[in-house]
Design a protein around this motif. Sequence first.
Motif, PDB file in Angstrom:
ATOM      1  N   GLN A  55      39.644  54.663  51.088  1.00 40.39           N
ATOM      2  CA  GLN A  55      38.937  53.772  50.168  1.00 40.39           C
ATOM      3  C   GLN A  55      38.700  52.413  50.829  1.00 40.39           C
ATOM      4  N   TRP A  56      37.741  51.702  50.268  1.00 39.56           N
ATOM      5  CA  TRP A  56      37.472  50.335  50.683  1.00 39.56           C
ATOM      6  C   TRP A  56      38.337  49.412  49.836  1.00 39.56           C
ATOM      7  N   VAL A  57      38.837  48.362  50.470  1.00 39.06           N
ATOM      8  CA  VAL A  57      39.694  47.377  49.818  1.00 39.06           C
ATOM      9  C   VAL A  57      39.106  45.999  50.094  1.00 39.06           C
ATOM     10  N   VAL A  58      39.175  45.117  49.118  1.00 37.16           N
ATOM     11  CA  VAL A  58      38.660  43.754  49.268  1.00 37.16           C
ATOM     12  C   VAL A  58      39.790  42.769  49.002  1.00 37.16           C
ATOM     13  N   GLU A  59      39.826  41.711  49.796  1.00 36.67           N
ATOM     14  CA  GLU A  59      40.793  40.641  49.561  1.00 36.67           C
ATOM     15  C   GLU A  59      40.098  39.300  49.662  1.00 36.67           C
ATOM     16  N   ILE A  60      40.767  38.270  49.185  1.00 36.56           N
ATOM     17  CA  ILE A  60      40.260  36.910  49.340  1.00 36.56           C
ATOM     18  C   ILE A  60      40.519  36.515  50.792  1.00 36.56           C
ATOM     19  N   PHE A  61      39.492  36.037  51.470  1.00 36.30           N
ATOM     20  CA  PHE A  61      39.611  35.688  52.885  1.00 36.30           C
ATOM     21  C   PHE A  61      40.733  34.678  53.082  1.00 36.30           C
ATOM     22  N   ASP A  62      41.593  34.936  54.071  1.00 40.93           N
ATOM     23  CA  ASP A  62      42.746  34.102  54.412  1.00 40.93           C
ATOM     24  C   ASP A  62      43.801  34.051  53.312  1.00 40.93           C
ATOM     25  N   TYR A  63      43.783  35.030  52.406  1.00 41.70           N
ATOM     26  CA  TYR A  63      44.794  35.112  51.359  1.00 41.70           C
ATOM     27  C   TYR A  63      44.980  36.586  51.029  1.00 41.70           C
ATOM     28  N   ASP A  64      45.848  37.237  51.793  1.00 40.70           N
ATOM     29  CA  ASP A  64      45.951  38.689  51.707  1.00 40.70           C
ATOM     30  C   ASP A  64      46.937  39.207  50.663  1.00 40.70           C
ATOM     31  N   ASN A  65      47.393  38.361  49.751  1.00 40.09           N
ATOM     32  CA  ASN A  65      48.329  38.798  48.717  1.00 40.09           C
ATOM     33  C   ASN A  65      47.635  39.410  47.514  1.00 40.09           C
ATOM     34  N   ILE A  66      46.329  39.272  47.416  1.00 44.39           N
ATOM     35  CA  ILE A  66      45.567  39.829  46.302  1.00 44.39           C
ATOM     36  C   ILE A  66      44.583  40.837  46.866  1.00 44.39           C
ATOM     37  N   LEU A  67      44.708  42.082  46.421  1.00 43.84           N
ATOM     38  CA  LEU A  67      43.816  43.142  46.881  1.00 43.84           C
ATOM     39  C   LEU A  67      43.062  43.726  45.700  1.00 43.84           C
ATOM     40  N   PHE A  68      41.788  43.933  45.893  1.00 45.70           N
ATOM     41  CA  PHE A  68      40.944  44.576  44.897  1.00 45.70           C
ATOM     42  C   PHE A  68      40.577  45.967  45.408  1.00 45.70           C
ATOM     43  N   THR A  69      40.738  46.959  44.558  1.00 47.57           N
ATOM     44  CA  THR A  69      40.339  48.318  44.918  1.00 47.57           C
ATOM     45  C   THR A  69      39.383  48.906  43.884  1.00 47.57           C
ATOM     46  N   ASP A  70      39.047  48.115  42.881  1.00 44.92           N
ATOM     47  CA  ASP A  70      38.216  48.594  41.779  1.00 44.92           C
ATOM     48  C   ASP A  70      36.952  47.738  41.668  1.00 44.92           C
ATOM     49  N   LYS A  71      35.803  48.386  41.664  1.00 46.90           N
ATOM     50  CA  LYS A  71      34.522  47.681  41.602  1.00 46.90           C
ATOM     51  C   LYS A  71      34.435  46.774  40.375  1.00 46.90           C
ATOM     52  N   LYS A  72      34.887  47.249  39.240  1.00 45.48           N
ATOM     53  CA  LYS A  72      34.812  46.472  38.006  1.00 45.48           C
ATOM     54  C   LYS A  72      35.636  45.178  38.104  1.00 45.48           C
ATOM     55  N   MET A  73      36.815  45.263  38.697  1.00 42.34           N
ATOM     56  CA  MET A  73      37.672  44.081  38.839  1.00 42.34           C
ATOM     57  C   MET A  73      37.039  43.050  39.780  1.00 42.34           C
ATOM     58  N   ILE A  74      36.433  43.523  40.863  1.00 44.06           N
ATOM     59  CA  ILE A  74      35.762  42.597  41.779  1.00 44.06           C
ATOM     60  C   ILE A  74      34.585  41.929  41.082  1.00 44.06           C
ATOM     61  N   LEU A  75      33.814  42.692  40.333  1.00 43.67           N
ATOM     62  CA  LEU A  75      32.689  42.130  39.595  1.00 43.67           C
ATOM     63  C   LEU A  75      33.166  41.070  38.609  1.00 43.67           C
ATOM     64  N   GLU A  76      34.256  41.323  37.914  1.00 42.21           N
ATOM     65  CA  GLU A  76      34.809  40.339  36.982  1.00 42.21           C
ATOM     66  C   GLU A  76      35.235  39.075  37.719  1.00 42.21           C
ATOM     67  N   PHE A  77      35.884  39.222  38.874  1.00 41.65           N
ATOM     68  CA  PHE A  77      36.309  38.074  39.665  1.00 41.65           C
ATOM     69  C   PHE A  77      35.106  37.259  40.127  1.00 41.65           C
ATOM     70  N   ILE A  78      34.100  37.930  40.663  1.00 42.02           N
ATOM     71  CA  ILE A  78      32.887  37.253  41.124  1.00 42.02           C
ATOM     72  C   ILE A  78      32.231  36.498  39.962  1.00 42.02           C
ATOM     73  N   THR A  79      32.129  37.147  38.818  1.00 46.88           N
ATOM     74  CA  THR A  79      31.506  36.525  37.642  1.00 46.88           C
ATOM     75  C   THR A  79      32.277  35.290  37.203  1.00 46.88           C
ATOM     76  N   ILE A  80      33.592  35.376  37.152  1.00 48.38           N
ATOM     77  CA  ILE A  80      34.420  34.228  36.742  1.00 48.38           C
ATOM     78  C   ILE A  80      34.225  33.057  37.692  1.00 48.38           C
ATOM     79  N   ILE A  81      34.266  33.320  38.989  1.00 52.64           N
ATOM     80  CA  ILE A  81      34.104  32.243  39.974  1.00 52.64           C
ATOM     81  C   ILE A  81      32.713  31.632  39.879  1.00 52.64           C
ATOM     82  N   GLU A  82      31.692  32.468  39.830  1.00 51.38           N
ATOM     83  CA  GLU A  82      30.324  31.949  39.802  1.00 51.38           C
ATOM     84  C   GLU A  82      30.029  31.177  38.515  1.00 51.38           C
TER      85      GLU A  82
END
Length: 88
Positions: A55-82
């Motif tokens: 699987q593909w995994v996403v993390e916050i650059f230079d902060y590897d303690n938070i990993l995203f493995t779910d498309k919906k969770m990443i979308l929610e994070f992106i939406t909150i930040i934006e």
Amino acid sequence: MKEQDLIDLGFKRTDVSAEEAGDENGFHYYTYDFSDSRGLSLISNSNDEAEKAGQWVVEIFDYDNILFTDKKMILEFITIIEQNTHKK
């Protein structure tokens, strides 16, 4: 998560040649840069790592303690930040 999920979310592909990688194979990974958040970025694992992990995994650059493995969770994070980034 699949590679197509990253593409659908607007991540940009970065290719690393075999020469740059220092081995016989190149690889690629994906990033998502928030334009007005002073360097906040998301970065995926590389395609060879994703293949090994299954699987593909996403993390916050230079902060590897938070990993995203779910498309919906990443979308929610992106939406909150934006939605909460103050434009100058």
